[in-house]
Design a protein around this motif. Structure first.
Motif, PDB file in Angstrom:
ATOM      1  N   GLN A  11       0.835  -1.200   0.000  1.00 48.75           N
ATOM      2  CA  GLN A  11       0.000   0.000   0.000  1.00 48.75           C
ATOM      3  C   GLN A  11       0.879   1.264   0.000  1.00 48.75           C
ATOM      4  N   ALA A  16       2.116   9.453   3.205  1.00 47.34           N
ATOM      5  CA  ALA A  16       1.132   8.993   4.184  1.00 47.34           C
ATOM      6  C   ALA A  16      -0.278   9.324   3.707  1.00 47.34           C
ATOM      7  N   ARG A  17      -0.431  10.531   3.179  1.00 45.15           N
ATOM      8  CA  ARG A  17      -1.723  10.985   2.696  1.00 45.15           C
ATOM      9  C   ARG A  17      -2.174  10.117   1.517  1.00 45.15           C
ATOM     10  N   ALA A  18      -1.274   9.897   0.573  1.00 50.57           N
ATOM     11  CA  ALA A  18      -1.619   9.111  -0.615  1.00 50.57           C
ATOM     12  C   ALA A  18      -1.922   7.666  -0.246  1.00 50.57           C
ATOM     13  N   ALA A  19      -1.213   7.145   0.760  1.00 52.76           N
ATOM     14  CA  ALA A  19      -1.422   5.749   1.141  1.00 52.76           C
ATOM     15  C   ALA A  19      -2.626   5.590   2.062  1.00 52.76           C
ATOM     16  N   GLY A  20      -3.031   6.697   2.686  1.00 52.96           N
ATOM     17  CA  GLY A  20      -4.136   6.598   3.648  1.00 52.96           C
ATOM     18  C   GLY A  20      -3.698   5.865   4.907  1.00 52.96           C
ATOM     19  N   ILE A  21      -2.462   6.036   5.323  1.00 52.71           N
ATOM     20  CA  ILE A  21      -1.914   5.365   6.504  1.00 52.71           C
ATOM     21  C   ILE A  21      -1.224   6.449   7.354  1.00 52.71           C
ATOM     22  N   GLY A  22      -1.251   6.266   8.646  1.00 56.08           N
ATOM     23  CA  GLY A  22      -0.699   7.279   9.557  1.00 56.08           C
ATOM     24  C   GLY A  22       0.805   7.486   9.364  1.00 56.08           C
ATOM     25  N   GLU A  36       2.900   1.634  -3.376  1.00 59.55           N
ATOM     26  CA  GLU A  36       2.098   2.137  -4.492  1.00 59.55           C
ATOM     27  C   GLU A  36       1.817   3.625  -4.368  1.00 59.55           C
ATOM     28  N   ALA A  37       2.038   4.159  -3.205  1.00 53.09           N
ATOM     29  CA  ALA A  37       1.779   5.587  -2.994  1.00 53.09           C
ATOM     30  C   ALA A  37       3.045   6.426  -3.149  1.00 53.09           C
ATOM     31  N   VAL A  38       4.171   5.787  -3.367  1.00 48.28           N
ATOM     32  CA  VAL A  38       5.427   6.525  -3.511  1.00 48.28           C
ATOM     33  C   VAL A  38       5.569   7.003  -4.952  1.00 48.28           C
ATOM     34  N   PRO A  39       5.909   8.278  -5.153  1.00 47.07           N
ATOM     35  CA  PRO A  39       5.994   8.797  -6.525  1.00 47.07           C
ATOM     36  C   PRO A  39       7.051   8.065  -7.343  1.00 47.07           C
TER      37      PRO A  39
END
Lengths: 381, 381
Positions: free
Chosen positions: A326, A343-349, A329-332
């Motif tokens: 997760q 964190a924002r893109a992954a939706g994880i703290g 996949e959120a890392v540019p």
């Protein structure tokens, strides 16, 4: 008359009939099963009922001496195999279903054979056919398919033409496999003459087969009816390369008619030599195959040969936890982003993301630059 | 609240939601149709029922100012199109059928668009997708397909990557066709940066589209969810080249899920870049196409575009009488045969055969040598 004598009579009648008529003659195909070959031959000379056939037959020289013909053939190492013989390939009976006046279908009256192997060894066999003017691409693929199927113990059946036919025999021979040429002329003849050595090799190691008596020349009609024998002897037909009106398509067509699988090897859409195959694949008349293993999978008994599913190289990312994935996949991909943004893109703290990023960095999947995180080079593909 | 005001509220809520969540978030896909975007956004901040979504959303900075976001976008020539708008592509609603937590499906909340054309002009459109590391063969075929479909008035939709994407846009642009890039980042960004000029061109002549708000970076997850938008905007997807784990296969997969035709271009079986496409063709997941005309035939309304059936050059032999053909087929290919022998092989009387041979000779289909008749060079192929 005892059984061997009856078989002998039948054989002689079939020799004569195959001299008097062309391969797959629809009237012969219809009448032999009804009357038997000896009786048909007898009627041919007297009976008005078959006068149509008689007219044509009369145009042929009626000087056939079947006994002497068989003797002459035997001296050349050629035998005439007929339906009563142990090695007769029962599978050719399927041709009876499609005999009609248009198609010149029907099973062969018999098969003239040269070579140490037997026709009934073709239980597991594949026809590998295609264009005479093959590309090197096509020839390479034909050789690979022939080599792989031959190595699996399958017989490879083809014609004796340049191009795909030749490449198929070469591929099978390279692994000392069983390979068979079916000719549109007598098995004592070399057509094309450039393939005399190839045919000699097949007659020594494998088999050369024809429904035409020794001495006969090839004609267009004989090539076309020869194709039905190639289709009928085998479990299925692979068309490797075929231009739009290639004769190889007629072999595919015969295979379809007798419900044998037709397989097709694709090629560049820009290659005229693949256009005919693409036509078969596009209409669903053939199934796409890309290698010998897939041919075995398609033609083998279910589960007998399972081609290994082609798969990409296993990726490190396949072994990650779902949480790690997760974040990954959120890392540019290119321009780095700070940990808050990931964190924002992954939706994880934030805290958990920091930990996960460190783990991914250890796996060389992400990299940390002064301006933040991005995918490592190796993880971008 | 009047309709324009409601639409405005809805638009603002969708801007905020698309800032707070990732594309295709399954919870958003499920709740927006039930509650509407404004009510979901409201609940998101208070309601325990959607606490799951709230937790993740809270990880994002809650400083979205949708009005200002739309103004900023407008200054960059970017509009945010939502379902209530006239140009909204209704077809994307099909994605609602496949929304589930695994797939991140679901229709986009809205689409950010840059360019003079409208989304509802994509009624007739085709996705042309494939490998970034395309071969020149693949790139040429992609360009041809894009040029032919664009010339027929169809929109061409792809990503903005190197390889097939680029070749598709180039092909469509070459015929001044309508071509659209769907991005996995904001439409104000150029990724890859080498394609800045290409994207500028599309924004001037066609359209650049994304469900991500301006400024967003591409991530792997965003590429994958972007692919569903490409599939959903178009009538069907053509995969030109794709290695075994290519992202283009995910576009094909999305197209299948929403029952859009998937077409595949074959290539050499020796090319890794065609392996993924051959996999689709072999399992029947895609239909084989070889050119733009066939793409139009597959995707067009029935009978609207009928690709000319590829056929070989018409042969002189096609125009012969059946009797002439019968003789022609009995003439040897190489070593000459006397007229008696031809008559016998053809099953036709001697006199008639002589006449027919003369006619065939006049047509340059047979030749007479001292030793007899054979096929003329041009009639052998």
């Amino acid at each position: 008359m005892n059984a061997p004598a009856a078989l002998h009579d039948d054989r002689l009648a079939r020799v004569t009939l195959s001299r008097l008529t062309e391969p797959g003659d629809p009237r012969v195909s219809r009448l032999v099963p009804q009357l038997g070959a000896p009786r048909l031959l007898h009627l041919l000379l007297d009976d008005a009922e078959v006068s149509d056939l008689r007219t044509d037959a009369a145009a042929r020289l009626l000087d056939v001496e079947p006994e002497r013909e068989l003797e002459r053939a035997a001296r050349l190492g050629i035998r005439f195999v007929v339906p009563g013989d142990a090695e007769w390939p029962a599978r050719t009976a399927d041709l009876a279903r499609v005999a009609n006046s248009q198609d010149r279908g029907g099973p062969p009256l018999g098969l003239w054979v040269r070579g140490p192997r037997r026709l009934d060894e073709l239980g597991n066999s594949v026809a590998v056919v295609g264009s005479r003017s093959a590309t090197t691409y096509g020839a390479d693929v034909a050789s690979e398919i022939a080599a792989v199927t031959a190595r699996a113990g399958w017989g490879v059946v083809s014609g004796a033409a340049f191009g795909i036919d030749q490449a198929a025999h070469r591929g099978a021979a390279a692994v000392r496999g069983f390979t068979v040429a079916v000719l549109a002329c007598g098995v004592d003849r070399a057509y094309p003459t450039a393939h005399a050595a190839l045919l000699e090799h097949l007659a020594t190691e494998g088999m050369v087969v024809s429904e035409l008596p020794p001495g006969c020349s090839p004609t267009r009609l004989r090539f076309l009816s020869r194709n039905r024998v190639i289709a009928a002897l085998t479990r299925g037909t692979v068309v490797v390369e075929a231009a739009l009106r290639s004769g190889a398509l007629s072999t595919a067509n015969w295979a379809s008619k007798i419900s044998r699988p037709v397989l097709g090897v694709p090629g560049p859409v820009t290659s005229a030599q693949s256009q005919g195959v693409h036509g078969l694949l596009r209409t669903g008349a053939a199934t796409l195959v890309t290698c010998g293993a897939e041919v075995l999978e398609e033609l083998g008994a279910v589960g007998e040969h399972l081609a290994e599913l082609p798969r990409g190289p296993e990726r490190r990312r396949d072994r990650l936890s779902s949480r790690q994935q997760q974040v990954l996949e959120a890392v540019p991909v290119a321009s780095p982003a700070g940990v808050e943004s990931v964190a924002r893109a992954a939706g994880i703290g934030l805290l958990e993301v920091s930990t996960l990023l460190a783990q991914l960095q250890a796996l060389e999947l992400v990299e940390q630059l002064p301006r933040g995180w991005r995918l490592a080079e190796g993880a971008r593909a």
